[in-house]
Every structure is written in structure tokens, then in C-alpha cells.
Design a protein around this motif. Structure first.
Motif, mmCIF file in Angstrom:
data_model
loop_
_atom_site.group_PDB
_atom_site.id
_atom_site.type_symbol
_atom_site.label_atom_id
_atom_site.label_comp_id
_atom_site.label_asym_id
_atom_site.label_seq_id
_atom_site.Cartn_x
_atom_site.Cartn_y
_atom_site.Cartn_z
ATOM 1 N N MET A 1 27.246 -29.898 17.995
ATOM 2 C CA MET A 1 27.319 -29.655 16.570
ATOM 3 C C MET A 1 27.009 -28.191 16.285
ATOM 4 N N VAL A 2 27.606 -27.717 15.194
ATOM 5 C CA VAL A 2 27.442 -26.331 14.774
ATOM 6 C C VAL A 2 26.783 -26.328 13.397
ATOM 7 N N GLU A 3 25.666 -25.645 13.262
ATOM 8 C CA GLU A 3 25.017 -25.566 11.961
ATOM 9 C C GLU A 3 25.759 -24.564 11.081
ATOM 10 N N VAL A 4 25.920 -24.926 9.813
ATOM 11 C CA VAL A 4 26.624 -24.067 8.866
ATOM 12 C C VAL A 4 25.808 -23.930 7.589
ATOM 13 N N SER A 5 26.195 -22.966 6.788
ATOM 14 C CA SER A 5 25.619 -22.812 5.457
ATOM 15 C C SER A 5 26.764 -22.658 4.469
ATOM 16 N N VAL A 6 26.467 -22.887 3.221
ATOM 17 C CA VAL A 6 27.471 -22.705 2.182
ATOM 18 C C VAL A 6 27.489 -21.221 1.835
ATOM 19 N N SER A 7 28.600 -20.561 2.151
ATOM 20 C CA SER A 7 28.661 -19.128 1.875
ATOM 21 C C SER A 7 29.234 -18.841 0.498
ATOM 22 N N GLY A 8 29.862 -19.833 -0.119
ATOM 23 C CA GLY A 8 30.373 -19.620 -1.464
ATOM 24 C C GLY A 8 31.447 -20.616 -1.836
ATOM 25 N N ARG B 1 30.066 -21.507 6.564
ATOM 26 C CA ARG B 1 30.089 -20.430 7.555
ATOM 27 C C ARG B 1 29.025 -20.684 8.611
ATOM 28 N N ASP B 2 29.394 -20.451 9.877
ATOM 29 C CA ASP B 2 28.421 -20.593 10.966
ATOM 30 C C ASP B 2 27.820 -19.229 11.295
ATOM 31 N N ASP C 1 28.300 -17.318 13.701
ATOM 32 C CA ASP C 1 29.270 -16.374 14.257
ATOM 33 C C ASP C 1 30.274 -15.896 13.216
ATOM 34 N N GLU C 2 29.996 -16.206 11.936
ATOM 35 C CA GLU C 2 30.842 -15.809 10.811
ATOM 36 C C GLU C 2 32.185 -16.530 10.762
ATOM 37 N N ARG C 3 32.318 -17.615 11.535
ATOM 38 C CA ARG C 3 33.527 -18.425 11.417
ATOM 39 C C ARG C 3 33.402 -19.279 10.167
ATOM 40 N N GLU C 4 34.525 -19.580 9.570
ATOM 41 C CA GLU C 4 34.497 -20.287 8.298
ATOM 42 C C GLU C 4 35.264 -21.600 8.367
ATOM 43 N N LEU C 5 34.826 -22.515 7.531
ATOM 44 C CA LEU C 5 35.490 -23.806 7.384
ATOM 45 C C LEU C 5 35.686 -24.041 5.889
ATOM 46 N N PRO C 6 36.935 -23.928 5.407
ATOM 47 C CA PRO C 6 37.187 -24.197 3.993
ATOM 48 C C PRO C 6 37.395 -25.695 3.765
ATOM 49 N N ILE C 7 36.767 -26.212 2.720
ATOM 50 C CA ILE C 7 36.931 -27.626 2.362
ATOM 51 C C ILE C 7 37.273 -27.696 0.880
ATOM 52 N N TRP C 8 38.465 -28.198 0.573
ATOM 53 C CA TRP C 8 38.902 -28.356 -0.805
ATOM 54 C C TRP C 8 38.144 -29.525 -1.422
ATOM 55 N N VAL C 9 37.644 -29.333 -2.629
ATOM 56 C CA VAL C 9 36.883 -30.368 -3.319
ATOM 57 C C VAL C 9 37.349 -30.458 -4.770
ATOM 58 N N GLY C 10 36.897 -31.489 -5.453
ATOM 59 C CA GLY C 10 37.202 -31.648 -6.861
ATOM 60 C C GLY C 10 36.351 -30.745 -7.730
ATOM 61 N N LEU C 11 36.744 -30.636 -8.994
ATOM 62 C CA LEU C 11 36.030 -29.760 -9.921
ATOM 63 C C LEU C 11 34.589 -30.210 -10.156
ATOM 64 N N LEU C 12 34.363 -31.510 -10.314
ATOM 65 C CA LEU C 12 33.006 -31.988 -10.564
ATOM 66 C C LEU C 12 32.110 -31.802 -9.348
ATOM 67 N N GLU C 13 32.685 -31.990 -8.154
ATOM 68 C CA GLU C 13 31.912 -31.789 -6.934
ATOM 69 C C GLU C 13 31.530 -30.315 -6.780
ATOM 70 N N ALA C 14 32.486 -29.431 -7.070
ATOM 71 C CA ALA C 14 32.198 -27.990 -7.001
ATOM 72 C C ALA C 14 31.127 -27.619 -8.021
ATOM 73 N N SER D 1 18.206 -29.523 3.286
ATOM 74 C CA SER D 1 18.510 -30.147 4.575
ATOM 75 C C SER D 1 19.643 -29.394 5.253
ATOM 76 N N PRO D 2 19.641 -29.344 6.587
ATOM 77 C CA PRO D 2 20.706 -28.619 7.293
ATOM 78 C C PRO D 2 22.044 -29.360 7.239
ATOM 79 N N ILE D 3 23.101 -28.577 7.337
ATOM 80 C CA ILE D 3 24.466 -29.095 7.362
ATOM 81 C C ILE D 3 25.068 -28.707 8.712
ATOM 82 N N PHE D 4 25.671 -29.690 9.371
ATOM 83 C CA PHE D 4 26.301 -29.461 10.666
ATOM 84 C C PHE D 4 27.769 -29.871 10.617
ATOM 85 N N VAL D 5 28.547 -29.256 11.500
ATOM 86 C CA VAL D 5 29.952 -29.612 11.670
ATOM 87 C C VAL D 5 30.147 -29.970 13.133
ATOM 88 N N ASP D 6 30.808 -31.089 13.381
ATOM 89 C CA ASP D 6 31.104 -31.506 14.749
ATOM 90 C C ASP D 6 31.952 -30.438 15.438
#
Length: 155
Positions: free
Chosen positions: A1-8, A23-24, A26-39, A115-120
Motif C-alpha cells: 500500500m502507498v500512503e497518500v494525502s489530499v493535495s487539492g 498525492r504520494d 514521490d509526487e505521483r498523483e491519483l485523480p478521482i472524479w467525485v460528485g459536487l456534494l462529496e467535493a 486518519s491515514p489514506i492508502f492506495v493499493d
């Protein structure tokens, strides 16, 4: 698992949908599209804005704490049919409970509980994500809208 943070949060220029940028180290990014209320819920947590009454993720945090549980971590586990899946790992009475979750809900709750957020590791990150940052004017307008929210706005 890779720990990430919300960069924006960015906006998709084509769909006008919000995108959570994880963002992990190593500055790699994972974009996840979400709904307006979730954002909106994630932005409230990122900005530390308190609402007059508990929003859904605040309520979930309060329920979890009052039932003696603690969010140990959020794991974004896989992607299936262009949809990310996640799990909440909750500790209670020395054991762990896994709860299926949308990534956006897990992220919103993780931000509220520190709490930490991880990505498989099976999920592919990208080295950079072309995004249109939200302007300072848009951020100020959004913050003002959040401050003026009323519970009746969600009925």
C-alpha cells in the motif's frame, strides 16, 4: 500500500466535475472524479470550516466515536468498471472491521478524524496531472457560500 494525502481539488474542464487529487511522497498523483456534494464535504474538512449542524460525514465520525470505534485507515482498494472502491478499516475492542466505502466518503471521514489514506499498489498513479487550479476568487466565493449554508439548503 502507498500512503497518500489530499493535495487539492480541481475541476474537470470537460465535465465540470470536481476531481480529488491524491498525492504520494514521490509526487505521483491519483485523480478521482467525485460528485459536487462529496467535493464540498472534502473542502469543508480541508478548510476546517464548521457548519452550524453536523453534515453527513461529521455525523458518521460522531457515531463511530460514540460507539467506541476509531477509523484506523482508509484504503482505496481497486478500480472496477471505471469506479474506484475503498474500505474503511475501523478498530474496535482490539479488532478490526472492514467497511465497504466510496473513496470520496472515506476521504471525507479520514480528513475529519486525521486518519491515514492508502492506495493499493495495484492502482496506477500518474507522474503529473494537468489540472486547472481553482482561482483565488473561486475559493473565496466557495468559502463564502459554505459559511452561508443553512440546513434547509439540503432538504
Amino acid at each position: 500500500m502507498v500512503e497518500v494525502s489530499v493535495s487539492g481539488i480541481a475541476l474537470d474542464n470537460i465535465t465540470n466535475m470536481p476531481i480529488i487529487i491524491l498525492r504520494d511522497k514521490d509526487e505521483r498523483e491519483l485523480p478521482i472524479w467525485v460528485g459536487l456534494l462529496e467535493a464540498q464535504s472534502i473542502l469543508l474538512a480541508l478548510e476546517g470550516i464548521m457548519t452550524p449542524r453536523p453534515m453527513t460525514h461529521d455525523l458518521l465520525k460522531d457515531i463511530l466515536i460514540n460507539l467506541g470505534g476509531e477509523l484506523n485507515r482508509v484504503i482505496i482498494t481497486h478500480i472496477l468498471d471505471n469506479t474506484y472502491h475503498a474500505k474503511l478499516i475501523v478498530s474496535k475492542n482490539g479488532g478490526f472491521i472492514e467497511i465497504d466505502s466510496r473513496p470520496s466518503d472515506g476521504i471525507a471521514l479520514a480528513l475529519r478524524t486525521n486518519s491515514p489514506i492508502f492506495v493499493d499498489k495495484s492502482i496506477k498513479f500518474i507522474n503529473s496531472f494537468e489540472q486547472t487550479p481553482i482561482s483565488d476568487e473561486e475559493v473565496l466565493r466557495f468559502k463564502e457560500e459554505l459559511r452561508n449554508l443553512n440546513p434547509s439548503d439540503f432538504l
